[in-house]
Design a protein around this motif. Structure first.
Motif, PDB file in Angstrom:
ATOM      1  N   VAL A   1       0.829  -1.202   0.000  1.00  0.00           N
ATOM      2  CA  VAL A   1       0.000   0.000   0.000  1.00  0.00           C
ATOM      3  C   VAL A   1       0.864   1.253   0.000  1.00  0.00           C
ATOM      4  CG1 VAL A   1      -1.725   1.303   1.305  1.00  0.00           C
ATOM      5  CG2 VAL A   1      -1.952  -1.172   1.074  1.00  0.00           C
ATOM      6  N   HIS A   2       1.923   1.259   0.806  1.00  0.00           N
ATOM      7  CA  HIS A   2       2.804   2.434   0.843  1.00  0.00           C
ATOM      8  C   HIS A   2       3.501   2.646  -0.500  1.00  0.00           C
ATOM      9  CE1 HIS A   2       3.083   1.831   5.465  1.00  0.00           C
ATOM     10  NE2 HIS A   2       2.010   2.510   5.121  1.00  0.00           N
ATOM     11  N   ASP A   3       3.951   1.564  -1.115  1.00  0.00           N
ATOM     12  CA  ASP A   3       4.595   1.688  -2.426  1.00  0.00           C
ATOM     13  C   ASP A   3       3.621   2.230  -3.461  1.00  0.00           C
ATOM     14  OD1 ASP A   3       6.909   0.710  -1.314  1.00  0.00           O
ATOM     15  OD2 ASP A   3       6.687  -1.316  -2.135  1.00  0.00           O
ATOM     16  N   LEU A   4       2.385   1.766  -3.393  1.00  0.00           N
ATOM     17  CA  LEU A   4       1.375   2.236  -4.335  1.00  0.00           C
ATOM     18  C   LEU A   4       1.135   3.736  -4.161  1.00  0.00           C
ATOM     19  CD1 LEU A   4      -1.923   0.420  -5.152  1.00  0.00           C
ATOM     20  CD2 LEU A   4      -1.993   2.822  -4.526  1.00  0.00           C
ATOM     21  N   LEU A   5       0.999   4.177  -2.909  1.00  0.00           N
ATOM     22  CA  LEU A   5       0.738   5.588  -2.666  1.00  0.00           C
ATOM     23  C   LEU A   5       1.930   6.459  -3.039  1.00  0.00           C
ATOM     24  CD1 LEU A   5      -1.177   5.509   0.744  1.00  0.00           C
ATOM     25  CD2 LEU A   5      -2.107   5.592  -1.559  1.00  0.00           C
ATOM     26  N   ALA A   6       3.127   5.900  -2.981  1.00  0.00           N
ATOM     27  CA  ALA A   6       4.322   6.686  -3.282  1.00  0.00           C
ATOM     28  C   ALA A   6       4.605   6.781  -4.773  1.00  0.00           C
ATOM     29  CB  ALA A   6       5.532   6.087  -2.561  1.00  0.00           C
ATOM     30  N   ASP A   7       4.312   5.727  -5.516  1.00  0.00           N
ATOM     31  CA  ASP A   7       4.824   5.648  -6.883  1.00  0.00           C
ATOM     32  C   ASP A   7       3.778   5.457  -7.969  1.00  0.00           C
ATOM     33  OD1 ASP A   7       7.436   5.835  -5.895  1.00  0.00           O
ATOM     34  OD2 ASP A   7       7.512   3.680  -5.529  1.00  0.00           O
ATOM     35  N   GLU A   8       2.640   4.878  -7.629  1.00  0.00           N
ATOM     36  CA  GLU A   8       1.708   4.484  -8.681  1.00  0.00           C
ATOM     37  C   GLU A   8       0.812   5.647  -9.096  1.00  0.00           C
ATOM     38  OE1 GLU A   8       2.031   1.786 -10.218  1.00  0.00           O
ATOM     39  OE2 GLU A   8       3.413   0.767  -8.863  1.00  0.00           O
ATOM     40  N   GLY A   9       0.050   5.408 -10.166  1.00  0.00           N
ATOM     41  CA  GLY A   9      -0.785   6.453 -10.726  1.00  0.00           C
ATOM     42  C   GLY A   9      -2.218   6.401 -10.239  1.00  0.00           C
ATOM     43  N   VAL A  10      -3.050   7.246 -10.841  1.00  0.00           N
ATOM     44  CA  VAL A  10      -4.397   7.435 -10.364  1.00  0.00           C
ATOM     45  C   VAL A  10      -5.219   6.157 -10.462  1.00  0.00           C
ATOM     46  CG1 VAL A  10      -5.187   8.282 -12.625  1.00  0.00           C
ATOM     47  CG2 VAL A  10      -6.450   8.919 -10.542  1.00  0.00           C
ATOM     48  N   ASP A  11      -5.029   5.352 -11.502  1.00  0.00           N
ATOM     49  CA  ASP A  11      -5.837   4.142 -11.639  1.00  0.00           C
ATOM     50  C   ASP A  11      -5.506   3.121 -10.561  1.00  0.00           C
ATOM     51  OD1 ASP A  11      -7.307   5.061 -13.838  1.00  0.00           O
ATOM     52  OD2 ASP A  11      -5.726   4.451 -15.238  1.00  0.00           O
ATOM     53  N   GLU A  12      -4.219   3.018 -10.189  1.00  0.00           N
ATOM     54  CA  GLU A  12      -3.829   2.096  -9.121  1.00  0.00           C
ATOM     55  C   GLU A  12      -4.387   2.573  -7.775  1.00  0.00           C
ATOM     56  OE1 GLU A  12      -1.348   1.414 -12.566  1.00  0.00           O
ATOM     57  OE2 GLU A  12      -1.788   3.248 -11.439  1.00  0.00           O
ATOM     58  N   TRP A  13      -4.346   3.877  -7.537  1.00  0.00           N
ATOM     59  CA  TRP A  13      -4.946   4.417  -6.317  1.00  0.00           C
ATOM     60  C   TRP A  13      -6.440   4.096  -6.277  1.00  0.00           C
ATOM     61  CZ3 TRP A  13      -3.610   9.006  -2.974  1.00  0.00           C
ATOM     62  CH2 TRP A  13      -2.238   9.184  -2.854  1.00  0.00           C
ATOM     63  N   TRP A  14      -7.090   4.313  -7.399  1.00  0.00           N
ATOM     64  CA  TRP A  14      -8.536   4.082  -7.467  1.00  0.00           C
ATOM     65  C   TRP A  14      -8.865   2.619  -7.183  1.00  0.00           C
ATOM     66  CZ3 TRP A  14     -12.758   7.029  -7.667  1.00  0.00           C
ATOM     67  CH2 TRP A  14     -13.959   6.458  -8.112  1.00  0.00           C
ATOM     68  N   ASP A  15      -8.098   1.720  -7.763  1.00  0.00           N
ATOM     69  CA  ASP A  15      -8.336   0.300  -7.532  1.00  0.00           C
ATOM     70  C   ASP A  15      -8.155  -0.053  -6.064  1.00  0.00           C
ATOM     71  OD1 ASP A  15      -8.730  -2.480  -8.648  1.00  0.00           O
ATOM     72  OD2 ASP A  15      -6.748  -2.720  -7.732  1.00  0.00           O
TER      73      ASP A  15
END
Length: 397
Positions: free
Chosen positions: A296-310
């Motif tokens: 979750v932390h990696d996603l919030l740090a590096d991923e884009g809007v679609d990954e956050w949304w998912d």
């Protein structure tokens, strides 16, 4: 799906892919009602805790009827929060102004005093010294006065709102903002208590709820489109539909974003597996607590809007532990992450028990946490947003 969490897209009435419980089958469970704490008048406690701000009537008046077009219920504007080095969205439209007037979650050290400063680990108990008592706090959703009242009632803060619980340990189960009058005030209080508890040898920690993901997403991505099977959607639109308060977004600062972004999604404390959401979706992010939190932390740090949304949509699922298949779902989590019992927020107890509306129109009666799924799950969302109760409880129950 309850009206508590809506977003543009297909409804997901169940909480995980591993079973499909019938939502009309209510869980068999019991309430836990602790003895009133001494030295604090029970009558005044109830008067301060049972709030009439918003509540079920707000949901009835402002929730779109089935089949209503939700894609365009909230105005779409562009822009992002300055904490993410982007301009704030323009909410000057009449619809946005109306919405803002409506009432409507890591192992952290003390919070940053300034953005970028290091933090210090919590002091460990001395040799042979047991840890202090353990408390959990259910969904707050901006109800700062109710939170102060309940923490005071439990003897965890003093009359001035400062930590008074020594080596006690507190876990907030997430959902600090949205729907209630002062979400940023709630976050500031929790951050303050984290520092004060650490200085006293205790700790105050918090989980990331789906509303933390939603709030951060609205601040970072604004009205940037996301991939939704229902068509164009955005974090900002979903945040508004879920009771987002413009005054919270206006007061969100960089140190709030840093703190919220580092909250864990899952924790294990004294044999209690602490989650925000009553879902098995955590299993999709890793087979250990550390792996889930890192993902979750990696996603919030590096991923884009679609990954956050998912991620937001996965952690908005609910009701995995109710019905006949509920104990099996709890065992999946306990067998993977450890612990003997799950403690969660997210799904208001009145929805779990089917006591949303009394025949006489009275607010739901929530005497305490709700224990269900063969005594394997403890629900802590007392439904403060629907005139229920903000719950703080000492574990074990």
């Amino acid at each position: 799906m309850t009206p508590e969490d809506r977003f543009p897209g297909p409804e997901h009435p169940d909480s995980g892919p591993r079973h499909q419980p019938d939502l009309d089958v209510l869980p068999y469970g019991t309430y836990y009602e602790p003895e009133p704490a001494g030295g604090y008048p029970e009558a005044s406690y109830e008067a301060e805790t049972y709030s009439g701000y918003g509540g079920a009537r707000y949901l009835e008046q402002h929730w779109p009827a089935p089949g209503q077009d939700q894609e365009h219920d909230a105005p779409h504007t562009t822009g992002h929060h300055p904490g993410y080095e982007q301009p704030l969205p323009d909410h000057s439209s009449p619809a946005a102004a109306h919405q803002s007037d409506d009432p409507p979650t890591i192992e952290l050290g003390p919070p940053f005093t300034e953005p970028g400063l290091p933090y210090h680990p919590y002091p460990a108990p001395g040799p042979g010294e047991p840890p202090g008592p353990l408390y959990v706090v259910g969904d707050v959703h901006g109800y700062l006065d109710e939170l102060r009242s309940e923490l005071r009632h439990q003897g965890l803060i003093d009359a001035d709102g400062h930590w008074s619980a020594g080596r006690s340990r507190i876990w907030f189960l997430g959902d600090f903002t949205d729907r209630g009058p002062d979400g940023i005030g709630v976050i500031d209080l929790v951050m303050q208590l984290a520092a004060e508890a650490a200085a006293a040898g205790g700790y105050c920690r918090a989980l990331m709820g789906n509303h933390e993901l939603l709030f951060l997403g609205a601040a970072r991505y604004g009205d940037e489109p996301v991939q939704s099977t229902a068509g164009t959607a955005s974090f900002l639109a979903a945040w508004r539909l879920n009771g987002g308060q413009q005054h919270d977004l206006d007061r969100l600062e960089g140190h709030h974003i840093s703190w919220l972004s580092r909250l864990p999604a899952i924790a294990l404390e004294d044999g209690h597996l602490l989650l925000h959401s009553d879902t098995t979706a955590y299993l999709e992010y890793g087979d250990s607590i550390a792996a889930v939190n890192d993902a979750v932390h990696d996603l919030l740090a590096d991923e884009g809007v679609d990954e956050w949304w998912d991620c937001f949509r996965r952690f908005t699922k609910r009701f995995a532990f109710r019905g006949d298949a509920g104990p099996m779902a709890v065992h999946e989590l306990l067998d993977t992450y450890g612990g003997a019992r799950v403690v969660h927020g997210h799904s208001p107890i009145p929805y779990l028990t089917g006591a949303v509306h009394a025949d006489d129109g009275a607010p739901p009666h929530i005497p305490g946490p709700y224990i269900y799924a063969d005594d394997l799950a403890v629900a802590m969302d007392g439904g403060v947003t629907m005139e229920g109760r903000l719950l703080v409880a000492r574990l074990p129950i």
